[in-house]
Design an enzyme around this catalytic site. Sequence first.
Site, PDB file in Angstrom:
ATOM      1  N   ASP A 151       0.882  -1.064   0.089  1.00 10.58           N
ATOM      2  CA  ASP A 151       0.066   0.082   0.011  1.00 10.58           C
ATOM      3  C   ASP A 151       0.770   1.241   0.131  1.00 10.58           C
ATOM      4  OD1 ASP A 151      -2.022   1.806   0.034  1.00 10.58           O
ATOM      5  OD2 ASP A 151      -3.298   0.909   1.624  1.00 10.58           O
TER       6      ASP A 151
HETATM    7  C1  BGC Z   1      -4.824   3.270   0.178  1.00 13.03           C
HETATM    8  C2  BGC Z   1      -5.118   2.283  -1.071  1.00 13.03           C
HETATM    9  C3  BGC Z   1      -4.808   2.867  -2.255  1.00 13.03           C
HETATM   10  C4  BGC Z   1      -3.368   3.807  -2.355  1.00 13.03           C
HETATM   11  C5  BGC Z   1      -2.994   4.756  -3.467  1.00 13.03           C
HETATM   12  C6  BGC Z   1      -3.801   4.375   0.044  1.00 13.03           C
HETATM   13  O1  BGC Z   1      -3.994   5.174   1.014  1.00 13.03           O
HETATM   14  O2  BGC Z   1      -4.991   2.560   1.230  1.00 13.03           O
HETATM   15  O3  BGC Z   1      -6.263   1.585  -0.926  1.00 13.03           O
HETATM   16  O4  BGC Z   1      -5.060   2.192  -3.386  1.00 13.03           O
HETATM   17  O5  BGC Z   1      -3.546   4.789  -1.192  1.00 13.03           O
HETATM   18  O6  BGC Z   1      -3.705   5.636  -3.628  1.00 13.03           O
END
Ligand code: BGC
Length: 759
Positions: free
Chosen positions: A241
């Site tokens: 993530d």
């Molecule tokens: C989120 C993810 C997301 C990623 C990219 C993170 O803060 O938890 O779900 O895909 O950001 O935006």
Amino acid sequence: MATTKGFSVHDEMDVPVTLAALTLEEKAALLSGSEAWASTPVERLGIPSITLTDGPHGVRRVDPGAESFSFDASLPATCFPTAAALGSSWDVDLLDRVGEALGAESRAAGVSVLLGPGLNIKRSPLCGRNFEYLSEDPVISGRLGAALVRGIQSRGVGASVKHFAANNQETDRMQISAEVDTRTLREIYLAGFEHIVTTAQPWTVMAAYNKVNGVHAAQNSWLLTDVLRGEWGFDGLVVSDWGAVTDPLAAVVAGLDLEMPGTNGTSARKLVQAVRTGIVEESVLDQAVARLLTLVNRTTHPHEPVQEVDFAQHHQLARRAAAESAVLLKNENALLPLDPGAGLTMAVIGEFARTPRFQGAGSSRINPIRVDSALDALTRAAGEQWTLSFAPGFTLSGEDDQDLLAQAVAEAAAADVAVVFLGLAEGVESEGHDREHLHLPEVQIRLLEAVAEANDQVVVVLANGGVVEVASWQHHARAVLEGWLNGQAGGSAIADLLLGHANPSGRLAETIPLRLQDNPSYLNFPGSAGTVLYGERGYVGYRYYDAKDIPVAYPFGHGLSYTTFGYSDLRTTVEGVGEDAVVRLSLTVTNTGPVTGREVVQVYVADLACSLDRPVRELKAFTKLELAPGQSAPVDFELRARDLSFFSPEHDRWVLEGGDFRISVGASSRDLRLTATVTVDAPQLLRPLRMESPVGEWLAHPVGGPLLRRMLSGAQGSAVAADPTIFRMVESLPLSRLVAMSGDRLDTADLSRLVGRKP
Ligand code: BGC
């Protein structure tokens, strides 16, 4: 390398050859992004950069000219219903179609990996991101998530199943340690991921921010290597993530392949240093690089032209999906569908009718191609035969406005029916924080009360991602339609449903409790001091409410239709033993009402004699079928050994214990229409023997039992063997204690050879 329509085109790489040609520095650089949404290229060897973007219910391709992390500057894309809505459709084919559309839009936008679907279990209704997740149940999450993955990947775009794992809250999400016992992890929090990995082969999995039992998910080798790859056979890439990696070396060693976003070379330098100083073998990096190269190969298509996206058709799909997902919670005196026959006057009340809330806040926020409001759709549908008026009733900012209230009451008083659009304000449900309560804003409740006093034919239409409390106000409405955050075409879908152009067929994929306090995680959410204890274990959602028989506002699986369905003729057969056991069910479902409708047939299983505690019922299969009035259709299901099994921590595997199982088929977890009991044979489940195991367990053991009996009937143990009362008393004694109490006169040499042996 060339580019067509923003999509990189290159010839497929030979992974081992390319790997051998890379320098250590290049390999290390490949293992983190080049910037926010792109992997690192190696131009010297023709390795292109690929783009990864959110997800999950639309393509959020950040405008190349805009600030990378801006949520408001993405290129227009179809905003499909959020996962909370899609999960309520219980429609595998529909999610396949939505996945295909997401894949097609990604591909056309030059996106190689779409960051979704979100698969986390709705442990608490307070989780701020529940709108991005499918269900409180792993079977629904797994089946529907797999359909999305299949659809997305059918267009040559990788899906990224997220957030792996146990990311069930936003509070302290980067640090919190989810303290979950093994069985609960396997049965509830990992099972959906497992289903997707083993049946839909996602090209990527996203490691979560949080820790699982003390170890960051992105650095957790048990999760990423032992379970995901070792047990489930995952052959794709694990991406972090965004910002989840705290230690790049620990992450790569644990099985993470791509750290996102880029760290401007910092992580790469640490990896090079670690290899140079012998802390880590270069082969560890090689494995991760090979997976990245494979992903690049999978997602780039040198010879396939990019199709134009038919946005009009995607809008229609989004409209159908929204209609399939709405859940008709109540419908007294069949008030819905409204009959726009001669002379109907409808008061449409609530700002959400004009300014719909159709998605949540945070990284999933889509810049929609267009947005349909229910007010526009109803206004278009109203003709000479019937009329409507509109009153906003409240402002989106939520302050008290007596004029708006009075106007709404006046419109309601003058109409035959008042349709009141209520919901949660934008920003209440968002990535980054959890909700504080389940209530609708007070202003909206006051409005509803006042409208209901003026008109007793009230319909409430809800817009929210996570469930809201309904018990305290729903008596003011004759009908309640839960519309969820239903995407850019949601307004039209709601109009379709209200007017009977579509028949509601959504079912709750999450229980609506009477009160937040009833939720099983209530005392353990969101934790404190860096840990959250999953103290309710596997008793999540209906597994808890049903085990304790706690009244709920609406049970899991519930949803009404404008027609009714009858269930009959349940037949079961059992074949095979143990791992080969198959239980086949067949029944007939009949549309017993006046219009065509779609029913979701749900199969629940209870293990009637299990050596561990199990929920009183668990969803194991479902299907959705359409029937014309009077039409009957046969419905068949097949349950496999795994559907009857539990995860035994002691054996560290799924285990089927022979015995009786109750199979119930019905329309919700509390509306079971047909039940049968089947007996399934399986080899006796033996527990590993220890000297501390109770004598009873030793006696039940096919090898240990006869040995112990012989020993007890010998001179030293004869008193125990001779007296049945003593014999029963010693059954619960640990063997070691019995030996000690005999003054160590019992010879346990033969028995101790059995200790610790895998049964
Ligand atoms: C989120 C993810 C997301 C990623 C990219 C993170 O803060 O938890 O779900 O895909 O950001 O935006």
